[in-house]
Design an enzyme around this catalytic site. Sequence first.
Site, mmCIF file in Angstrom:
data_model
loop_
_atom_site.group_PDB
_atom_site.id
_atom_site.type_symbol
_atom_site.label_atom_id
_atom_site.label_comp_id
_atom_site.label_asym_id
_atom_site.label_seq_id
_atom_site.Cartn_x
_atom_site.Cartn_y
_atom_site.Cartn_z
ATOM 1 N N CYS A 70 -5.492 9.416 0.235
ATOM 2 C CA CYS A 70 -5.754 8.203 -0.568
ATOM 3 C C CYS A 70 -6.881 8.448 -1.561
ATOM 4 O O CYS A 70 -7.740 7.580 -1.763
ATOM 5 C CB CYS A 70 -6.094 7.007 0.321
ATOM 6 S SG CYS A 70 -4.794 6.587 1.465
ATOM 7 N N HIS A 77 -12.054 6.641 -2.242
ATOM 8 C CA HIS A 77 -10.784 6.318 -1.597
ATOM 9 C C HIS A 77 -10.097 5.253 -2.455
ATOM 10 O O HIS A 77 -10.770 4.441 -3.091
ATOM 11 C CB HIS A 77 -11.114 5.755 -0.205
ATOM 12 C CG HIS A 77 -9.943 5.508 0.680
ATOM 13 N ND1 HIS A 77 -9.126 4.404 0.537
ATOM 14 C CD2 HIS A 77 -9.456 6.192 1.747
ATOM 15 C CE1 HIS A 77 -8.196 4.418 1.483
ATOM 16 N NE2 HIS A 77 -8.370 5.506 2.227
ATOM 17 N N ASP A 98 -19.235 1.651 0.143
ATOM 18 C CA ASP A 98 -18.065 1.786 1.024
ATOM 19 C C ASP A 98 -18.525 2.620 2.216
ATOM 20 O O ASP A 98 -18.702 3.840 2.103
ATOM 21 C CB ASP A 98 -16.932 2.459 0.256
ATOM 22 C CG ASP A 98 -15.738 2.795 1.162
ATOM 23 O OD1 ASP A 98 -15.848 2.634 2.393
ATOM 24 O OD2 ASP A 98 -14.704 3.235 0.631
ATOM 25 N N LYS A 126 -12.316 2.869 12.666
ATOM 26 C CA LYS A 126 -12.875 4.221 12.526
ATOM 27 C C LYS A 126 -14.117 4.390 13.394
ATOM 28 O O LYS A 126 -14.705 5.462 13.452
ATOM 29 C CB LYS A 126 -13.195 4.512 11.058
ATOM 30 C CG LYS A 126 -11.942 4.564 10.168
ATOM 31 C CD LYS A 126 -12.299 4.916 8.754
ATOM 32 C CE LYS A 126 -11.197 4.568 7.759
ATOM 33 N NZ LYS A 126 -10.039 5.457 7.835
ATOM 34 N N GLN A 173 -16.672 5.777 6.099
ATOM 35 C CA GLN A 173 -16.886 7.089 6.732
ATOM 36 C C GLN A 173 -18.358 7.314 7.077
ATOM 37 O O GLN A 173 -18.737 8.410 7.485
ATOM 38 C CB GLN A 173 -16.398 8.219 5.806
ATOM 39 C CG GLN A 173 -14.928 8.139 5.442
ATOM 40 C CD GLN A 173 -14.003 8.396 6.641
ATOM 41 O OE1 GLN A 173 -14.424 8.929 7.680
ATOM 42 N NE2 GLN A 173 -12.741 8.019 6.510
HETATM 43 C C1 LIG Z 1 -13.955 6.118 2.410
HETATM 44 C C2 LIG Z 1 -12.898 5.136 2.821
HETATM 45 N N1 LIG Z 1 -12.878 3.922 2.274
HETATM 46 C C3 LIG Z 1 -11.982 2.997 2.618
HETATM 47 C C4 LIG Z 1 -11.006 3.268 3.547
HETATM 48 C C5 LIG Z 1 -10.017 2.203 3.902
HETATM 49 O O1 LIG Z 1 -10.125 1.852 5.229
HETATM 50 P P1 LIG Z 1 -9.018 0.914 5.915
HETATM 51 O O2 LIG Z 1 -7.703 1.598 5.676
HETATM 52 O O3 LIG Z 1 -9.413 0.885 7.346
HETATM 53 O O4 LIG Z 1 -9.091 -0.416 5.252
HETATM 54 C C6 LIG Z 1 -10.971 4.523 4.142
HETATM 55 C C7 LIG Z 1 -9.924 4.873 5.117
HETATM 56 O O5 LIG Z 1 -9.609 6.017 5.331
HETATM 57 C C8 LIG Z 1 -11.936 5.482 3.772
HETATM 58 O O6 LIG Z 1 -11.959 6.693 4.330
#
Ligand SMILES: Cc1ncc(COP(=O)(O)O)c(C=O)c1O
Length: 412
Positions: free
Chosen positions: A366, A123, A200, A226, A203
């Site tokens: 993203c 992401h 990270d 999430k 998910q």
């Molecule tokens: C794999 C992953 N990393 C990071 C993020 C970023 O999360 P946030 O927008 O809640 O900071 C997301 C959000 O969709 C994500 O799916």
Amino acid sequence: MDNNINDFSGDFPVLDQQVNDERLVYLDNAATAQRPRQVIKALTDFYEQDNANVHRGVHTLAERATKDYEDARQKVQVFINAPAAHDVIFTKGCTDSLNLIAATYGEQNIKPGDEIVISIMEHHSNLIPWQQLAKKKQAVLKYIELTADGELDLADAKHKITDKTKIVAVTHASNVMGTVTPLKELVAIAHQHGAVIVGDGAQAVPHMPVNVQDLDVDFYAFSGHKMMSPMGIGVLYGKADLLRAMPPYQYGGEMINDVHRDQSTWADIPFKFEAGTQNIAGAVGLGAAVDYLSHVGMKNIQRKEQSLVNYVLPQLIAIPDVQVYGPQLPQKHTGVISFNIKGLHPHDVATALDMDGVAVRAGHHCAQPLMEELGVTATARASFYFYNTKEDADQLIKAINETKEFFNIGTI
Ligand SMILES: Cc1ncc(COP(=O)(O)O)c(C=O)c1O
């Protein structure tokens, strides 16, 4: 279908509505999950009974708010099996947590010629902080590639991670393809080369049991929203010795030990990284979400989502002119499924599905470098959570078939 888990959808008031005269089927959980009554009540209770700023007051409400906030930290600690509560830093979300590591650990430790290794399925939140850090420090950013099946290529990881690598940052589960990465193996490889590794977990934490000590990961980031908490709260887990050696991220109230005209000293972790008034109600809501998830059971959640994927993925793959990205085997998938209908833009697909009450996301999610790798500019994405049902999956499949009919796909 596996009926080991009850239907929890009744706990989620927002799910009980019609959209475009159809029953709402919410399949955008990878973007944000819905909140159960229990989390909403925890927020209301906090604002109605305990609301005050934390740590700095001696009055009863301040003490109660402080206890609520620190209790939430302990709940998160237990939930991810962190060694101590002070290893859990509250942030604004996963993006904020990842930026914090790049701006503090990265700023302090990356030198010209060093290497930072991420994967091509990251992401943007776990890509741009490292890309910018590498540029600033004249370091090299390397990408671990995918196997033909859309999984992280461990052989390539072994090749890319070398003694020059200082940081490895990899998602635990893809927000596009539903792929789960071999994080524990990557941790071992990174450590063999003396690098630190960042997971990270945006998910992963909402969908499977996560044990940071078992993973032996150095840092681990995730977002509350999430996993059903309010928005604007997230977590950075870090090993205490690393966190203690890092400079602060932001300066201001709460994060200091002593302040003088010309110099200041910092509070111990976690407070060193929590400058200013924090999202206290958000943390309380996150604590309530952790209670709820623990009550349902993370293994049950994982099993329920797996049974939904087992049910829906083969049906989706079998629809002519539908292409599913990433692993085609259900057991290699989380509840995140990206697909396209040949000849249709995913935004049109998402709009058409919405007419049938089905909420999915369309776009690059993203993850533009991954989209390039997949040879597309965008996909539609259905993402399931444990409160989704077999009926939801049926409504998705029906809506996709109706969309194809509406646009005359496959009938010419
Ligand atoms: C794999 C992953 N990393 C990071 C993020 C970023 O999360 P946030 O927008 O809640 O900071 C997301 C959000 O969709 C994500 O799916």
